[in-house]
Structure formats: C-alpha cells, structure tokens
Scaffold this active site. Structure first.
Site, mmCIF file in Angstrom:
data_model
loop_
_atom_site.group_PDB
_atom_site.id
_atom_site.type_symbol
_atom_site.label_atom_id
_atom_site.label_comp_id
_atom_site.label_asym_id
_atom_site.label_seq_id
_atom_site.Cartn_x
_atom_site.Cartn_y
_atom_site.Cartn_z
ATOM 1 N N GLY A 33 0.793 -1.231 0.000
ATOM 2 C CA GLY A 33 0.000 0.000 0.000
ATOM 3 C C GLY A 33 0.822 1.276 0.000
ATOM 4 O O GLY A 33 0.292 2.360 -0.184
ATOM 5 N N ARG A 91 -14.407 18.793 9.342
ATOM 6 C CA ARG A 91 -15.428 18.856 10.398
ATOM 7 C C ARG A 91 -14.813 18.769 11.790
ATOM 8 O O ARG A 91 -15.444 19.120 12.772
ATOM 9 C CB ARG A 91 -16.470 17.737 10.202
ATOM 10 C CG ARG A 91 -17.444 18.060 9.082
ATOM 11 C CD ARG A 91 -18.372 16.920 8.783
ATOM 12 N NE ARG A 91 -17.658 15.808 8.181
ATOM 13 C CZ ARG A 91 -18.236 14.658 7.836
ATOM 14 N NH1 ARG A 91 -19.524 14.473 8.058
ATOM 15 N NH2 ARG A 91 -17.531 13.704 7.266
ATOM 16 N N GLN A 92 -13.566 18.298 11.850
ATOM 17 C CA GLN A 92 -12.874 18.289 13.152
ATOM 18 C C GLN A 92 -12.034 19.573 13.214
ATOM 19 O O GLN A 92 -10.805 19.545 13.196
ATOM 20 C CB GLN A 92 -12.021 17.016 13.277
ATOM 21 C CG GLN A 92 -11.406 16.797 14.654
ATOM 22 C CD GLN A 92 -12.405 16.407 15.742
ATOM 23 O OE1 GLN A 92 -13.493 15.949 15.470
ATOM 24 N NE2 GLN A 92 -12.033 16.614 16.994
ATOM 25 N N LYS A 187 -30.324 21.427 14.972
ATOM 26 C CA LYS A 187 -29.909 20.014 14.870
ATOM 27 C C LYS A 187 -29.051 19.674 16.080
ATOM 28 O O LYS A 187 -28.226 20.474 16.504
ATOM 29 C CB LYS A 187 -29.099 19.816 13.590
ATOM 30 C CG LYS A 187 -28.615 18.397 13.367
ATOM 31 C CD LYS A 187 -27.960 18.247 11.997
ATOM 32 C CE LYS A 187 -26.520 18.647 12.016
ATOM 33 N NZ LYS A 187 -25.838 18.416 10.734
ATOM 34 N N GLY A 222 -28.330 11.725 6.743
ATOM 35 C CA GLY A 222 -29.248 11.824 7.883
ATOM 36 C C GLY A 222 -29.749 13.249 8.111
ATOM 37 O O GLY A 222 -30.944 13.459 8.355
ATOM 38 N N THR A 223 -28.864 14.221 8.040
ATOM 39 C CA THR A 223 -29.273 15.620 8.260
ATOM 40 C C THR A 223 -30.348 16.013 7.254
ATOM 41 O O THR A 223 -31.378 16.597 7.618
ATOM 42 C CB THR A 223 -28.043 16.546 8.105
ATOM 43 O OG1 THR A 223 -27.083 16.193 9.094
ATOM 44 C CG2 THR A 223 -28.419 18.010 8.238
HETATM 45 C C1 R5P Z 1 -22.307 19.197 9.767
HETATM 46 O O1 R5P Z 1 -22.229 20.128 10.536
HETATM 47 C C2 R5P Z 1 -22.294 19.377 8.286
HETATM 48 O O2 R5P Z 1 -22.506 20.714 7.915
HETATM 49 C C3 R5P Z 1 -23.309 18.475 7.615
HETATM 50 O O3 R5P Z 1 -24.604 18.870 8.020
HETATM 51 C C4 R5P Z 1 -23.079 17.040 7.983
HETATM 52 O O4 R5P Z 1 -21.746 16.684 7.749
HETATM 53 C C5 R5P Z 1 -23.999 16.117 7.224
HETATM 54 O O5 R5P Z 1 -23.792 14.825 7.681
HETATM 55 P P1 R5P Z 1 -24.881 13.694 7.478
HETATM 56 O O6 R5P Z 1 -25.208 13.642 6.001
HETATM 57 O O7 R5P Z 1 -24.205 12.436 7.962
HETATM 58 O O8 R5P Z 1 -26.060 14.051 8.310
#
Ligand code: R5P
Length: 299
Positions: A33, A91-92, A187, A222-223
C-alpha cells in the site's frame, strides 16, 4: 498541473478550461500500500498545481498530496499550489471534547510542510480553517453554480433552509443570492453516536413554501432526510437540496432517493461514482470556478 487519484475528471475539466494538459505522474503503490509517486514532467521554474480531493479513502489521498508535494519540490518548481476541492477532516475544526485532535489544523500543517505555497479549497466546513494555514488560502464558494441550478427550477414561494445553526452564514449568503427568505433548523449531534443527528425545531415560517436546504456536506444523508421530513410535517410543499460535498457514505444515495425530496443538487468536488448516483441527483461542476481562480496564477 497534476491530478491525484481522487478526482481525475474534475482535474481534467479544470485543465481543459485553462487550455493546459495534465502532467504525467505515476501513482504506483507497492503491494503493502505504500505510495511511490513519480513526476514525469520537467517542472523546473514552473508554477505547479496539484488537484486532489481529500475524500474517502481520506488518509490515502492525504498521503498522495504530501508525497506529490515532496516529489515536485525536489525538482525546483517556481511555486506549488494545492487545489483541494474537498478538505477531508474539516469537520474536526475544533476539539469537540478534551482528548481529541484539531484534525483540520493538522491537515493544514501537512500541506505546508509538503511545500505547497498556496492552497485553494471550496466551501470549507468552517471559515476559520483558513486561519489554520500560514500560506495564502483562496477559499472558493460553490454558491454561484448551485444558485444557478436552483434558478433553473423556477421554484414557487421558495425559502432557504439552514439545517443547523452552524450553517446559517452559508444559508444566508444563498438566500441573499436568490433574494428569498431564510429559516434555520436546530440540529443536535451526540458526540458518542458517530454520524447520527436529530432535528429539533424549525425557527421561522415554512408553511406552504418550497424549501431549499443548503448544506456543505452530505455524508450519511441523515441531516437532509431528517430535515426534509420535519419540513414536510411543518407544511412545506416540496424540498430541494443543495450541497457542495458529496461525501455520500453507506446508504446515503438510497436514503436520499427514498426521502421526500424533489431534487438534490451537488457539486463534483468529490467524484460521485455510478453506484452513488440516483434519479433526483443533479451535479454542477466546479471546474469553471476553480479554473477562474487559477487563471490568474497559471498561463
Ligand atoms: C455538519 O455540521 C455538516 O454541515 C453536515 O450537516 C453534515 O456533515 C452532514 O452529515 P450527514 O449527512 O451524515 O447528516
């Protein structure tokens, strides 16, 4: 201009718009790899662009950027620009809890130690990530190309929706571009339940409207699915989705297809393979946006 392996069609489209050829590079990996990239062009005194999205497999693509950078800088280019349409680990961008890394900053440092002198990226999860770099960052937006696609739909009584409080600025800019109102949803994400979220409340009037949910990333979907269901329950007539980065993990495509959505507009910041495409999907290319940004520094 060289392409890593994650998004060669986008790199080719950008190169074509710039009127240049993609450079030859061998991205051979050993049986275990390990990557051994080999640049097969003379880059001395040239402005060299490397385009690669840090999408899944993310660590593999990060190492491509790092080792391509090292390979190129050893051949004395004039300068090197990293074009990272999707920056994985963005995102982190903070320590969500004690004991975690600030991964986005680590990625920024890895690009810098690889001697990229400039970085371009699109819709970073958080604007503050620009500040993690010491080199100049051009932070591009997919807003114009996504808004142009939405305008073609000629939606009746539209309202832009931010699916979470963190996305308000993005949604506000989108609403401003379309000259429509904006509504925010709340959310909740649980730190110990990875990739799961719940939608709690809608802050604003959506009844009888066409909702345009604007987000930076679709990962599990999911969001978007939860938001769409809540909006429909609150009296929304139909839902359109705009998002920049098609991370699209697991069953996301299937779930989006089954959800109460009319159209899902995504960009090609991440290559969407045939198995992740679905009938409601429209893909808007970032090639003109990236080529325009590069046109001032190449050619
Ligand atoms: C999170 O704060 C991002 O802006 C997106 O809302 C998130 O990454 C979406 O993730 P998922 O599709 O898993 O809900």
């Amino acid at each position: 201009m060289f392409s890593g392996s994650s998004n060669q069609p986008l790199a080719a489209a950008v190169a074509e718009k710039l009127g240049i050829q993609l450079g030859k590079v061998d991205l051979t990996r050993f049986a275990d790899g390990e990557l051994r990239p080999w640049i097969q062009e003379d880059v001395r005194d040239k402005t060299v662009v490397v385009l690669n999205s840090l999408s899944n497999p993310i660590d593999h693509n990060v190492m491509e950027m790092v080792l391509l950078g090292d390979a190129i800088r050893r051949s004395a280019p004039k300068t090197m620009i990293a074009v990272v349409p999707y920056m994985g680990y963005s995102r982190q961008d903070k320590q969500h809890r004690v004991g975690e890394p600030v991964s986005a900053r680590v990625i920024a440092k890895m690009l810098e130690i690889s001697k990229y002198r400039e970085v371009m990226s699109v819709d970073l999860h958080n604007d503050a990530i620009v500040g993690f770099f010491q080199v100049p960052v051009t932070h591009l937006a997919a807003l114009t190309i996504l808004a142009d696609e939405v305008k073609k739909l000629k939606l009746v009584n539209p309202v832009v929706i931010s699916p979470d409080v963190g996305g308000v600025k993005r949604a506000r800019n989108f609403a401003y571009a379309l000259d429509v109102p904006m509504v925010v949803m709340e959310k909740k994400r649980y730190l110990d339940r990875y990739d799961q979220s719940e939608t709690f409340q809608i802050i604003g009037d959506v009844s009888g409207k066409t909702a345009i949910i604007v987000d930076d990333i679709i990962s599990t979907g999911g969001t978007i699915v939860n938001s769409a269901k809540s909006l429909i329950a609150a009296g929304v007539k139909s839902v359109v989705v705009c998002a920049t980065h098609a991370v699209m993990t697991g069953e996301a495509a299937k779930n989006l297809e089954a959800a109460p959505l009319e159209t899902v507009i995504l960009t090609d910041s991440i290559l969407i393979p045939p198995e992740k495409r679905f009938s409601k999907l429209k893909v808007a290319s970032l090639a003109p946006v990236i080529a325009q940004a590069l046109s001032g520094v190449v050619g």
